[in-house]
Design an enzyme around this catalytic site. Structure first.
Site, PDB file in Angstrom:
ATOM      1  N   HIS A   1       1.066  -2.733 -13.954  1.00 44.87           N
ATOM      2  CA  HIS A   1       0.816  -2.008 -12.706  1.00 44.87           C
ATOM      3  C   HIS A   1       1.554  -0.685 -12.655  1.00 44.87           C
ATOM      4  O   HIS A   1       1.043   0.301 -12.128  1.00 44.87           O
ATOM      5  CB  HIS A   1       1.250  -2.899 -11.536  1.00 44.87           C
ATOM      6  CG  HIS A   1       0.849  -2.402 -10.193  1.00 44.87           C
ATOM      7  ND1 HIS A   1      -0.463  -2.235  -9.817  1.00 44.87           N
ATOM      8  CD2 HIS A   1       1.595  -2.042  -9.111  1.00 44.87           C
ATOM      9  CE1 HIS A   1      -0.511  -1.792  -8.573  1.00 44.87           C
ATOM     10  NE2 HIS A   1       0.719  -1.662  -8.118  1.00 44.87           N
TER      11      HIS A   1
ATOM     12  N   GLY B  49       3.008   0.840  -1.791  1.00 46.28           N
ATOM     13  CA  GLY B  49       3.502  -0.251  -0.958  1.00 46.28           C
ATOM     14  C   GLY B  49       2.402  -0.875  -0.094  1.00 46.28           C
ATOM     15  O   GLY B  49       1.885  -1.908  -0.439  1.00 46.28           O
TER      16      GLY B  49
ATOM     17  N   ASP C  66      -2.563  -5.231 -15.764  1.00 44.87           N
ATOM     18  CA  ASP C  66      -2.189  -5.395 -14.360  1.00 44.87           C
ATOM     19  C   ASP C  66      -3.185  -6.326 -13.700  1.00 44.87           C
ATOM     20  O   ASP C  66      -4.397  -6.154 -13.858  1.00 44.87           O
ATOM     21  CB  ASP C  66      -2.201  -4.032 -13.663  1.00 44.87           C
ATOM     22  CG  ASP C  66      -2.008  -4.130 -12.154  1.00 44.87           C
ATOM     23  OD1 ASP C  66      -1.317  -5.071 -11.711  1.00 44.87           O
ATOM     24  OD2 ASP C  66      -2.544  -3.268 -11.432  1.00 44.87           O
TER      25      ASP C  66
ATOM     26  N   SER D   9      -0.703   2.651  -7.304  1.00 46.16           N
ATOM     27  CA  SER D   9      -0.765   1.535  -6.385  1.00 46.16           C
ATOM     28  C   SER D   9      -1.340   1.979  -5.029  1.00 46.16           C
ATOM     29  O   SER D   9      -2.434   2.543  -4.983  1.00 46.16           O
ATOM     30  CB  SER D   9       0.633   0.924  -6.241  1.00 46.16           C
ATOM     31  OG  SER D   9       0.586  -0.325  -5.629  1.00 46.16           O
ATOM     32  N   TYR D  10      -0.611   1.782  -3.913  1.00 49.94           N
ATOM     33  CA  TYR D  10      -1.134   2.242  -2.624  1.00 49.94           C
ATOM     34  C   TYR D  10      -1.169   3.766  -2.529  1.00 49.94           C
ATOM     35  O   TYR D  10      -1.766   4.312  -1.602  1.00 49.94           O
ATOM     36  CB  TYR D  10      -0.349   1.651  -1.451  1.00 49.94           C
ATOM     37  CG  TYR D  10      -1.094   1.830  -0.140  1.00 49.94           C
ATOM     38  CD1 TYR D  10      -2.174   1.012   0.172  1.00 49.94           C
ATOM     39  CD2 TYR D  10      -0.755   2.838   0.749  1.00 49.94           C
ATOM     40  CE1 TYR D  10      -2.890   1.203   1.346  1.00 49.94           C
ATOM     41  CE2 TYR D  10      -1.456   3.030   1.932  1.00 49.94           C
ATOM     42  CZ  TYR D  10      -2.528   2.208   2.220  1.00 49.94           C
ATOM     43  OH  TYR D  10      -3.254   2.393   3.374  1.00 49.94           O
TER      44      TYR D  10
END
Length: 484
Positions: free
Chosen positions: A462, A94, A410, A189-190
């Protein structure tokens, strides 16, 4: 499913799913009594097909004074004896997005929702075929996780890592038969921040080896803002998404290491164009594509379009910036995934019967679960910081197995950025770039270093376990096996 969304079209990170506005009263509605671990077994999951493995979910308090508690969903391995395979913690990013909505119900869990938002379908490529899986909603304020202290909603990497560590210690006390299994952390991701920082915290604090820690795997990992941001604009240019004008303009005028979320556009008053001018130009050039997987369609539901307009207004962005919020890849195989799966996940988790079955929202008061939180105030300094020093100073000096993998279509945290930051680590190549095969097709490419493995996943976006589920399972299964 958590996603990264660039506030200046690829140059910062925020959640991309609309969260319901909440004041303090929404944050403290849950009540949990720690010390008395109630039975967290999921006895009957509404809408689920028959399954033969156990699942558990509920709250574990990580701060008694603040009454800060994290919600988890534990899926035991779908094997004859789950204590014969590893234990894996999965973290979505996020920052501020849910591993339950993303990991459990959209990507690598055993089920995903049908289009009615009430029925669950089997995921034939669930990672619980090779590992026991813990999905953790972190930090507090994400999903069903909460704190009775409003100040806790302002947080960052350090507390997120510490809370996750405290959660793990208590989790293994709650489930002692899994305590000595080989333990891995994975995410995307994060989680490029979450995973290595939690790994470093475990190495520092777990002096008695309570956790049988073996390794980490991170997909499309947000790692270093400057490198990943340049990797993004370079990917856009080389994949024919933007013009020479916007690429060279951004490369020349943008400070890629200091661009954060919620930065509004300020247009130049004179003839000389600014970074924001070139960013807006790039947004218009790309159009409304799926920035998370560039060769597939976006969700065209009314809800997704409403989310797009909502966040365009919040960010003061041009409404045609790339990526439709809530847009997920349209599957091209025979599976029943659809590009609007976020809508179905939210509908499913907001059924009172489902929340009761999951031991979530235990007060029974109205509570709207959302994929990404708009009440968590996450540190921009941490978001823009680099975790390369964590690899150099801690992880690469340990005995942990490390895999960085990247879906190669991605455009948010693309393969170009990941390859660039890995090159700064000074690793020795043991086995150079070569293909690996899944069902006689190239699944991707792999390079083995002396301290790390880097792999691509061909045709994946992603969210690798969602966009290429069979290849994702193959890659992860090989990584955690003794022979990997």
């Amino acid at each position: 499913m958590e996603k990264l969304l660039w506030a200046i079209v690829g140059l910062s990170v925020i959640c991309s799913v609309t969260a319901v506005a909440a004041g303090d009263e929404d944050v403290i509605i849950h009540q949990v009594t720690d010390g008395k671990f109630t039975d967290h077994l999921i006895k009957e999951l509404p809408g689920a097909p028959p399954y033969s493995f156990d699942m558990h979910s509920g709250y574990i308090t990580v701060d008694e004074a603040h009454q800060r508690a994290l919600f988890y969903w534990f899926v035991e391995a779908d094997v004859e004896d789950p204590t014969t395979v590893p234990l894996t913690l999965w973290l979505n990013g996020g920052p501020g997005c849910s591993s339950v909505g993303g990991g459990t119900l959209s990507e690598l869990g055993p089920f995903y929702p049908d289009k009615d938002g009430k029925t669950l379908l089997k995921n034939p490529n669930s990672w619980n075929k090779v590992s026991n899986l813990i999905f953790l909603e972190s930090p507090a304020g994400v999903g069903f996780s909460y704190s009775n202290t409003s100040a806790d909603l302002t947080t960052g990497d350090e507390r997120t890592a510490l809370d996750s560590y405290l959660f793990l210690v208590k989790f293994l006390q709650l489930y002692p038969k899994f305590a000595k299994l080989p333990f891995y952390i994975a995410g995307e991701s994060y989680a490029g921040h979450y995973v290595p920082q939690l790994a470093a915290t475990i190495l520092k604090l777990d002096k008695d080896s309570v956790i049988n820690f073996k390794g980490i795997a991170v997909g499309n990992a947000w790692t270093d803002s400057s490198i990943d941001n340049f990797g993004a604009i370079f990917f856009w240019w080389t994949h024919a998404l933007i013009s020479d004008t916007s690429f060279y303009g951004m490369a020349k005028t943008c400070n890629l290491s200091a661009t954060g979320p919620l930065h509004s556009l300020h247009h130049s008053s004179g003839e000389e164009k600014t970074c924001d001018d070139f960013v807006e130009l790039a947004a218009n050039e790309m159009g409304n594509i799926n920035i998370y997987e560039i060769y597939v369609d976006v969700c065209l539901s009314a809800a997704a379009q409403a989310e797009t307009k909502h966040f365009a207004k919040q960010l003061n962005r041009h409404p045609k910036r790339p990526g439709s919020l809530g847009a997920l890849p349209l599957k091209t195989d025979d599976s029943k995934y659809d590009p609007c799966i976020d809508n179905e996940v939210e509908a499913y988790l907001n059924q009172p019967a489902v929340q009761k079955a999951l031991h979530a929202n235990t007060t029974g008061l109205p509570y709207i679960w959302t994929d990404c939180s708009n009440i968590v105030n996450y540190s921009e300094k941490d978001l823009l910081g680099s975790v390369i020093p964590v690899y150099k100073d801690v992880l690469l000096k340990s005995d942990l197995k490390i895999m960085i993998y990247s879906g190669d279509v991605d455009a948010i945290v693309p393969v170009t950025g990941s390859r660039a930051w890995i090159s700064t680590l000074g690793l020795n190549i043991v086995e150079d770039w070569k293909p690996y095969y899944v069902n006689n097709q190239v699944g991707g490419y792999v390079t083995k270093y002396d301290k790390m493995t880097f792999a691509t996943v061909r045709g994946a976006g992603h969210m690798v376990p969602y966009t290429q589920p069979e290849r994702g399972l193959y890659l992860f299964g090989n990584f955690i096996s003794e022979n990997a």
